[in-house]
Design an enzyme around this catalytic site. Structure first.
Site, PDB file in Angstrom:
ATOM      1  N   GLU A 124      15.215 -18.172  81.757  1.00 50.75           N
ATOM      2  CA  GLU A 124      15.736 -18.584  81.335  1.00 50.75           C
ATOM      3  C   GLU A 124      15.329 -18.148  79.189  1.00 50.75           C
ATOM      4  O   GLU A 124      14.003 -17.377  79.288  1.00 50.75           O
ATOM      5  CB  GLU A 124      15.096 -19.507  81.064  1.00 50.75           C
ATOM      6  CG  GLU A 124      14.727 -20.043  81.980  1.00 50.75           C
ATOM      7  CD  GLU A 124      13.493 -21.144  82.251  1.00 50.75           C
ATOM      8  OE1 GLU A 124      12.765 -22.203  81.557  1.00 50.75           O
ATOM      9  OE2 GLU A 124      12.896 -21.452  83.419  1.00 50.75           O
ATOM     10  N   HIS A 149       9.150 -28.427  77.432  1.00 53.63           N
ATOM     11  CA  HIS A 149      10.274 -28.274  76.737  1.00 53.63           C
ATOM     12  C   HIS A 149      11.045 -29.141  76.173  1.00 53.63           C
ATOM     13  O   HIS A 149      12.348 -30.625  76.433  1.00 53.63           O
ATOM     14  CB  HIS A 149      11.234 -29.149  78.129  1.00 53.63           C
ATOM     15  CG  HIS A 149      11.373 -27.531  79.085  1.00 53.63           C
ATOM     16  ND1 HIS A 149      10.915 -26.181  79.042  1.00 53.63           N
ATOM     17  CD2 HIS A 149      10.995 -27.143  80.790  1.00 53.63           C
ATOM     18  CE1 HIS A 149      11.216 -25.808  79.854  1.00 53.63           C
ATOM     19  NE2 HIS A 149      10.798 -25.789  80.847  1.00 53.63           N
ATOM     20  N   HIS A 181      18.403 -24.096  80.957  1.00 52.00           N
ATOM     21  CA  HIS A 181      17.048 -24.056  82.241  1.00 52.00           C
ATOM     22  C   HIS A 181      18.230 -23.983  83.642  1.00 52.00           C
ATOM     23  O   HIS A 181      18.027 -24.802  84.649  1.00 52.00           O
ATOM     24  CB  HIS A 181      16.134 -25.144  82.314  1.00 52.00           C
ATOM     25  CG  HIS A 181      15.352 -25.031  83.013  1.00 52.00           C
ATOM     26  ND1 HIS A 181      15.145 -24.908  84.575  1.00 52.00           N
ATOM     27  CD2 HIS A 181      14.062 -24.798  82.461  1.00 52.00           C
ATOM     28  CE1 HIS A 181      14.007 -24.599  84.504  1.00 52.00           C
ATOM     29  NE2 HIS A 181      12.741 -24.674  83.370  1.00 52.00           N
TER      30      HIS A 181
END
Length: 346
Positions: free
Chosen positions: A312, A109, A179
């Site tokens: 996601e 991420h 997210h």
């Protein structure tokens, strides 16, 4: 510009930064709370049958909790590249790019100081719309090129929309994603085991214990990952299969059918009658059943494994090293755009 979203303090981070929460309201009563930290959805209130509202999004209770470890990325826009990049490196135009690692030797991420930890600037605000902007400098977490990313949230009736738009001044890879964790029974009420999930995909990416792709796409037929028809989440995450054992549930990327804005998933909670259809223009959908959730929730109850599900929309994991999966490269003069819509019924 700021007053129409009723901006209020959400507290102070350990480094002294103030965090602000903005509230968007749709005519039908849907309310969306968004933080300037990470362009994060902190709460999503839907009208309920009793005449009140129910929060269906997992979120942190205050700014201090946002900074606590382990990170859960609750509701944030993660990036510069969502999901994992193997070895914290990739090749671009004949040059090896080294990134900051934050999950073993890999980058997750966006790295240890990803976009979820940044304060975004408000560039537009209204009662039903909020646009936030983040400037990511050249070399940020190792990624080349300055990237300017905008996240635009809007609410209308029972629909929440997120538009992401990015530009760069040098070749780079870009793949941000929301997210958002959902629990349609209500935040803090327990697991999503009794939710039913449908995903519009015939193939998925098997992964190793490090959650990185093992190889190419595999057919979902005959596996717990076959979500082509509604399936109870609790049954699938506890199914005997090497892939559910590898990640303690589902944490896999699905290759969505079709292109353009289309339905990617349907999440239903039969007991409450609530459901949400997720629409996206992205090639993949990461389904994560909250296998490692552990932290303070916005209601004061502590989140545990399986208390929410994250759907996601994004490019496939490790695509900077696996361009055959999806193309993550953004070049000067191009604009990255993505749209996600959550269409609720209650």
């Amino acid at each position: 510009m700021g007053g129409e979203t009723d901006p209020r303090s959400f507290g102070t981070l350990p480094d002294g930064r103030e965090v602000t929460v903005h509230t968007l309201t749709a005519p039908g009563g849907l309310r969306l709370r968004v933080l300037d930290l990470g362009a994060t959805v902190q709460a999503l209130h839907l009208p309920d049958r009793a005449g009140g509202t129910t929060n269906v999004a997992l979120g942190h209770p205050d700014a201090a909790a946002c900074a606590a470890l382990p990170e859960a990325f609750l509701g944030a826009v993660v990036g510069r590249y969502a999901n994992r990049i193997a070895g914290a490196r990739f090749d671009l135009d004949g040059r090896t790019v080294a990134l900051a690692a934050n999950e073993g030797g890999n980058t997750l991420h966006g790295g240890p100081d990803g976009f979820h930890r940044r304060t975004w600037q408000v560039v537009e605000a209204g009662p039903d719309r909020l646009v936030l902007e983040l400037v990511s400098p050249d070399g940020d977490q190792g990624f080349p090129g300055e990237v300017v990313l905008r996240a635009g949230y809007a609410v209308a009736d029972d629909v929440v929309t997120l538009d992401l738009e990015a530009r760069t001044d040098a070749p780079t890879v870009v793949g941000p994603a929301s997210h958002l964790y959902l629990n349609l029974a209500g935040e803090g009420t327990g697991t999503v085991d009794d939710h039913r999930l449908t995903v519009e995909a015939d193939r998925y990416l098997p992964v190793g214990p490090d959650s990185l792709p093992l190889g190419g796409l595999a057919d979902v037929t005959g596996t717990p990952f076959d979500l082509t028809a509604p399936a109870r989440i609790g049954d699938r995450v506890r199914a005997e299969h090497p892939q559910t054992a590898a990640v303690r549930g589902i944490d896999h990327s699905y290759h969505l059918r079709g292109t353009g804005l289309r339905r990617a998933a349907l999440l239903e909670h039969p007991a409450s009658g609530r459901s949400v259809e997720l629409f996206t223009d992205q090639p993949a959908l990461q389904v994560y059943t909250g296998n490692s959730l552990d932290g303070a929730g916005s209601s004061g109850r502590r989140y545990r494994q399986g208390d929410g599900v994250a759907l996601e929309p994004q490019r496939h994991p490790d695509s900077p090293n696996r361009p055959e999966l999806s193309d993550p490269v953004l070049r000067p003069g191009e604009t990255y755009r993505s749209r996600t819509e959550w269409r609720f019924r209650h």
